[in-house]
Design a protein around this motif. Structure first.
Motif, PDB file in Angstrom:
ATOM      1  N   ASP A  98      -0.806 -33.615 -20.079  1.00 54.59           N
ATOM      2  CA  ASP A  98      -1.966 -33.772 -20.960  1.00 54.59           C
ATOM      3  C   ASP A  98      -2.486 -32.408 -21.412  1.00 54.59           C
ATOM      4  N   ALA A  99      -2.467 -31.420 -20.487  1.00 53.67           N
ATOM      5  CA  ALA A  99      -2.947 -30.084 -20.845  1.00 53.67           C
ATOM      6  C   ALA A  99      -2.057 -29.458 -21.916  1.00 53.67           C
ATOM      7  N   GLN A 100      -0.741 -29.609 -21.742  1.00 57.21           N
ATOM      8  CA  GLN A 100       0.169 -29.065 -22.733  1.00 57.21           C
ATOM      9  C   GLN A 100      -0.007 -29.756 -24.090  1.00 57.21           C
ATOM     10  N   ILE A 127       2.506 -36.782  -9.086  1.00 55.48           N
ATOM     11  CA  ILE A 127       2.399 -37.542 -10.344  1.00 55.48           C
ATOM     12  C   ILE A 127       1.149 -37.139 -11.111  1.00 55.48           C
ATOM     13  N   ILE A 128       0.021 -37.014 -10.378  1.00 56.30           N
ATOM     14  CA  ILE A 128      -1.247 -36.655 -11.034  1.00 56.30           C
ATOM     15  C   ILE A 128      -1.157 -35.255 -11.633  1.00 56.30           C
ATOM     16  N   VAL A 129      -0.564 -34.296 -10.862  1.00 55.40           N
ATOM     17  CA  VAL A 129      -0.429 -32.930 -11.375  1.00 55.40           C
ATOM     18  C   VAL A 129       0.475 -32.907 -12.613  1.00 55.40           C
ATOM     19  N   ALA A 130       1.590 -33.653 -12.537  1.00 46.79           N
ATOM     20  CA  ALA A 130       2.510 -33.683 -13.678  1.00 46.79           C
ATOM     21  C   ALA A 130       1.837 -34.291 -14.907  1.00 46.79           C
ATOM     22  N   GLU A 131       1.107 -35.369 -14.694  1.00 41.47           N
ATOM     23  CA  GLU A 131       0.413 -35.996 -15.825  1.00 41.47           C
ATOM     24  C   GLU A 131      -0.676 -35.080 -16.367  1.00 41.47           C
TER      25      GLU A 131
END
Length: 294
Positions: A224-226, A216-220
């Protein structure tokens, strides 16, 4: 000198009579006075007392607290026919010297034999209706209080008071200790295995939850990075567009110079293009207009 002999003899006789007449009772003792073999009286008052010589004799009894500690442990059966070895001791004292003498002839050995028999009988009754766990720890204090009261009630009939009954040790006989220890070891291993399995399950649960949270943290973070990258690209495009609108020719020239710098970074860089390529437009313009190049 001959006259002194009868006098000395008379003095000795008097002293013997006096010594046979007087006796002392210690404050920790009671005395029974016998007259011709029968009990005449019981003397409880400490101090110096008088008796009839030759007719009466005195026997002293220690009224202090005594200890009976049986050297041999007793074997009893608990509930379920589980044998145990019990090592105990008894604190007791004489409270009625006359009854004590009549019951056991004043013999301490006889009193201790009676105490041992009574204690063994009461312990056998109490242990027979309880489990080994209750005997060892669960109801030990309650059992000993009941044993003390029952033994005291019985032994009052011989003039003895029971102060306390205590267990020094309760052990399993050697012939059953090994099997009990094996059962205990197997039970402890079973509990250990259950706890290891529970711990492994909890560890897997925690690990799975941690992996889920990580995803979840990586996906979020990627989201956010995108979004940040998109916003940056949009701002960059807006800046380029604004610069292009202010001076399109200069902007095109600047972009071309920047492209040349990127392409021809090293001495051995090589690019094959047609002569009429738009990429070389500013090179052609500079070669065709020598006056502007100067």
């Amino acid at each position: 000198m001959r006259a002194l002999g009868p006098i000395v003899a008379a003095v000795v006789v008097v002293l013997l009579l006096v010594s046979g007449t007087l006796y002392t009772v210690d404050q920790r003792q009671h005395a029974i006075v016998f007259q011709l073999g029968e009990i005449k009286e019981v003397v409880k008052t400490p101090g110096l007392h008088v008796k009839w010589p030759l007719l009466q004799n005195v026997r002293l009894f220690d009224m202090r607290i005594l200890t009976f500690d049986d050297a041999e442990p007793l074997r009893f059966l608990t509930q379920g026919n589980q044998p145990v070895l019990v090592d105990s001791f008894v604190k007791w004292r004489i409270v009625d010297a006359k009854t004590y003498y009549v019951s056991v002839q004043g013999a301490e050995f006889g009193a201790m034999t009676r105490i041992k028999q009574t204690v063994a009988g009461v312990l056998r009754d109490e242990f027979g209706v309880r489990t080994t766990h209750d005997v060892v720890s669960g109801e030990r204090d309650h059992i000993m209080a009941r044993v003390r009261d029952k033994v005291d009630q019985d032994l009052k009939r011989i003039g003895v008071e029971i102060i306390d009954v205590r267990l020094k040790r309760v052990d399993l006989p050697p012939d059953v200790s090994e099997s009990v220890y094996r059962r205990m070891e197997a039970e402890r291993k079973r509990i250990a295995n259950d706890r290891r399995a529970t711990g492994a399950a909890e560890a897997e649960k925690i690990r799975a939850d941690a992996d889920r949270q990580r995803e979840i943290i990586v996906a979020e973070a990627y989201r956010d990075a995108q979004r940040t990258r998109g916003e940056g690209d949009a701002k960059s495009a807006a800046i380029y567009a604004a610069a292009f609108n202010q001076n399109p020719e200069f902007f095109a020239f600047y972009r071309s110079m920047d492209a040349y710098r990127s392409v021809f970074r090293g001495r051995n860089d090589l690019m094959l293009l047609e002569s009429n390529s738009d990429f070389l437009r500013y090179f052609r313009d500079s070669l065709g207009k020598p006056s502007q190049r100067r």
